[in-house]
Motif scaffolding. Structure first.
Motif, PDB file in Angstrom:
ATOM      1  N   UNK A 113       0.835  -1.196   0.000  1.00  0.00           N
ATOM      2  CA  UNK A 113       0.000   0.000   0.000  1.00  0.00           C
ATOM      3  C   UNK A 113       0.876   1.254   0.000  1.00  0.00           C
ATOM      4  N   UNK A 144       2.650   1.461  -4.172  1.00  0.00           N
ATOM      5  CA  UNK A 144       1.825   0.646  -5.075  1.00  0.00           C
ATOM      6  C   UNK A 144       2.525   0.287  -6.381  1.00  0.00           C
ATOM      7  N   UNK A 145       3.529   1.089  -6.796  1.00  0.00           N
ATOM      8  CA  UNK A 145       4.117   0.790  -8.114  1.00  0.00           C
ATOM      9  C   UNK A 145       4.859  -0.553  -8.110  1.00  0.00           C
ATOM     10  N   UNK A 197       3.680  -3.205  -7.322  1.00  0.00           N
ATOM     11  CA  UNK A 197       2.760  -4.256  -7.752  1.00  0.00           C
ATOM     12  C   UNK A 197       3.081  -4.740  -9.156  1.00  0.00           C
ATOM     13  N   UNK A 198       3.614  -3.837  -9.976  1.00  0.00           N
ATOM     14  CA  UNK A 198       3.890  -4.212 -11.363  1.00  0.00           C
ATOM     15  C   UNK A 198       4.958  -5.302 -11.437  1.00  0.00           C
ATOM     16  N   UNK A 230       3.400  -8.507 -11.444  1.00  0.00           N
ATOM     17  CA  UNK A 230       2.814  -8.839 -12.746  1.00  0.00           C
ATOM     18  C   UNK A 230       3.899  -9.278 -13.717  1.00  0.00           C
ATOM     19  N   UNK A 231       5.069  -8.617 -13.649  1.00  0.00           N
ATOM     20  CA  UNK A 231       6.139  -8.926 -14.606  1.00  0.00           C
ATOM     21  C   UNK A 231       6.616 -10.360 -14.462  1.00  0.00           C
ATOM     22  N   UNK A 254       9.617   2.602   3.492  1.00  0.00           N
ATOM     23  CA  UNK A 254       8.225   2.874   3.151  1.00  0.00           C
ATOM     24  C   UNK A 254       7.539   3.688   4.238  1.00  0.00           C
ATOM     25  N   UNK A 255       6.589   4.536   3.803  1.00  0.00           N
ATOM     26  CA  UNK A 255       5.874   5.362   4.789  1.00  0.00           C
ATOM     27  C   UNK A 255       4.979   4.475   5.651  1.00  0.00           C
ATOM     28  N   UNK A 266      12.296  -6.339 -15.436  1.00  0.00           N
ATOM     29  CA  UNK A 266      11.267  -5.300 -15.368  1.00  0.00           C
ATOM     30  C   UNK A 266      11.629  -4.271 -14.288  1.00  0.00           C
ATOM     31  N   UNK A 322       2.343  -9.229  -4.152  1.00  0.00           N
ATOM     32  CA  UNK A 322       1.627  -8.922  -5.390  1.00  0.00           C
ATOM     33  C   UNK A 322       1.835 -10.058  -6.395  1.00  0.00           C
ATOM     34  N   UNK A 371      -1.001 -12.354  -5.756  1.00  0.00           N
ATOM     35  CA  UNK A 371      -2.217 -11.865  -6.401  1.00  0.00           C
ATOM     36  C   UNK A 371      -2.121 -12.081  -7.910  1.00  0.00           C
ATOM     37  N   UNK A 372      -0.934 -11.743  -8.470  1.00  0.00           N
ATOM     38  CA  UNK A 372      -0.745 -11.851  -9.914  1.00  0.00           C
ATOM     39  C   UNK A 372      -0.905 -13.280 -10.404  1.00  0.00           C
TER      40      UNK A 372
END
Lengths: 119, 439
Positions: free
Chosen positions: B154, B157-158, B160-161, B164-165, B263-264, B366, B422, B425-426
């Motif tokens: 959260x 979020x970037x 997450x890609x 997917x890669x 991360x924040x 990626x 992620x 999820x992917x």
């Protein structure tokens, strides 16, 4: 012949699935990440508007928590608490184990001793 | 003392009396008819013969008589699994149940007595039902959801890609399997090994390559659940062996030293919104993955809602433990030699290794590609791309130790968890897509 045809057909369908599949997976995770980048702050803002204060702008609440308070600090604090709670027994008083026995002399079968020292 | 003597006396008396009684009956028999004795002796011969036959029959039922070389090889493999789990600590929670299962499944037996896992009505077959019908994987996902902290995702979020890669491994293996001559559903099930996610692989193979579905041209798909599950789990356990060389090959020394900003902190509200929104978004895109993603985010909601700590606690400890035990043993036992040792299984193992390599490379490259667009301290350490293959949390740990090797003060674990979850999820979405195309 038909087998050959089928084979080629399968491969081409495979490529279709390859491309669409990859696109959909990327698309899905991209939407998710975009939502959490931009959609979530808006949602939190709307929530805030509904509950109370209306004068705040989106920019002001983009990051709700304290910017300086990162996960690393949280980790450090939790490690400290964990250590404090779980490693305490390392500092126990070592004298406990070498405490002087109550009875200096105790010949367990001595009749005379038994008559003098009643339990 | 008297009592003991009395009991002893009575017992010895009984023992002495018994042959006397037996002798008596024998003599009466002898007296009555001679022919009976003849019969008796022949019966005595029969008894010995019968006993010998019984022992022979018993021997025919034992494992020694029925053992084939395949059984022995698989038992040896089971022992290797257990050894790897204990000695090198490669995912012992998976390898030890699976290894024990492999041994259980390959004890030779005579078919037809409801012993084996593939015989309907046997105990193992009932437990295997959960694998064949895809019952266990969603339950595992419930536990994973209740364990996983999505906050690093959260916060950034970037990343997450990257998850997917890494799924490129799934689709590349899918294509490879097609070229090797598997038909579409089988290839789809084999491809998901690249998702590096055991439960997802079992779920998809139980739907596509279960030995029951009939294709358009009239052939039945092969039952590949066993080989696929074993391949997925064993390569997941071998992540610490497969990934580091690829990382060193593809990522330069300077890139490996990149430090990412911490991360924040993520507020509780965001954590609560995440499972609900992610559930709705992902399952709208890929409804076939509903059993997996639904349970994953449901479990996470149990954890983050703050009101259902009891349920979350059960899901992430007792429930997932029970299901892991059943899943591990039955998947192991499904490797019965006569069904498991085939050319297809060997091909699947080869493809599985390639798919892990491709998935890792996809994630790493990626991440490098993303770095081209990022500036300053927003740059990501390309090593975390390798965590995009799911294999939670092993690949994140591998990334962390690899990062520590090049810079002992660079802690990547927190960042690597984001692509890692992620990736889960992917791969579930990818499984859903393949299922909706081919199911």
């Amino acid at each position: 012949m038909t087998h050959m045809l089928l084979y080629i057909d399968q491969i081409s369908e495979g490529y279709v699935i390859l491309i669409t599949g990859l696109l959909i997976v990327f698309g899905a995770l991209l939407t998710l990440s975009l939502f959490f980048k931009f959609g979530l702050p808006v949602m939190l803002y709307i929530y805030k508007v509904i509950t109370k204060r209306k004068d705040k702008k989106i920019k002001d609440i983009k990051v709700e928590a304290d910017e300086a308070f990162t996960g690393e600090i949280a980790a450090a604090i939790s490690v400290a608490i964990h250590m404090y709670l779980n490693e305490q027994h390392d500092n126990e008083n070592a004298i406990l184990t070498i405490k002087q026995a109550r009875k200096l002399y105790s010949p367990w079968s001595s009749k005379i001793y038994g008559t003098h020292n009643k339990l | 003392m008297k009592k003991i003597l009395l009991i002893f006396g009575v017992l010895s008396l009984l023992i002495f009396i018994r042959p006397a009684l037996g002798l008596n009956t024998n003599t009466t028999n002898n007296n009555s008819l001679n022919t009976t004795e003849q019969v008796n002796t022949s019966e005595g011969d029969n008894v010995y013969e019968g006993a010998f036959k019984g022992i022979k029959q018993f021997y025919n039922y034992t494992g020694f008589a029925n053992a084939t070389s395949g059984n022995l090889i698989m038992i040896f493999i089971g022992i290797i699994f257990i050894y790897l789990g204990i000695k090198f600590d490669y995912e012992p929670l998976l390898l030890i149940p699976i290894g024990a299962g492999v041994i259980i499944g390959n004890i030779p037996f005579v078919a037809g007595n409801q012993t084996g896992i593939y015989e309907t009505g046997s105990v193992l077959n009932y437990l295997y039902f959960g694998v064949v019908k895809g019952v266990y994987p969603p339950l595992i996902f419930l536990g994973i959801g209740a364990m996983t902290d999505f906050s690093s995702l959260i916060a950034n979020p970037k990343l997450m890609l990257l998850g997917a890669a890494a799924q490129i491994g799934v689709f590349a293996t899918f294509l490879g399997a097609l070229y090797l001559g598997f038909n579409l559903p089988e290839a789809g099930a084999i491809g998901i090994i690249g998702g590096a996610d055991g439960p997802t692989a079992i779920f998809l193979s139980s739907k596509l390559a279960n030995g029951l579905n009939v294709l358009a041209d009239g052939t039945t798909v092969k039952n590949l659940i066993g080989p696929i599950a074993i391949a997925a789990y064993s390569y997941m356990a071998l992540v610490p062996v497969i990934q580091p060389p690829l990382m060193r090959l593809l990522i330069s020394k300077e890139d490996r030293k990149i430090k990412m900003k911490p991360p924040r902190a993520v507020s509780q509200k965001e954590k609560m919104i995440f499972p609900i929104v992610a559930l709705i978004l992902t399952t709208f895109i890929s409804p076939s993955a509903l059993p997996l993603l639904g349970m994953l985010f449901f479990g996470n909601l149990l954890k983050e809602s703050g009101r259902t700590e009891r349920l979350a606690d059960t899901a992430r400890t007792k429930l997932i433990d029970i299901v892991t035990i059943l899943l591990g043993v039955t998947v192991g036992a499904s490797t019965q030699a006569d069904i498991f040792i085939t050319k297809d299984s060997m091909l699947i193992f080869g493809l599985g290794a390639i798919s892990f390599v491709i998935a890792t490379c996809g994630g790493l490259l990626f991440a490098k590609f993303m770095n081209l667009f990022l500036k300053g301290d927003n740059k990501i350490n390309p090593l975390i791309g390798a965590a995009g293959v799911s294999a939670v949390p092993d690949s994140a740990r591998v990334v962390h130790t690899e990062g520590l090797k090049s810079d002992p003060s660079n802690y990547l674990l927190m960042h690597a968890m984001a692509p890692n979850v992620s990736g889960v999820i992917g791969s579930a979405i990818a499984a859903g897509i393949i299922l909706s195309f081919l199911g």
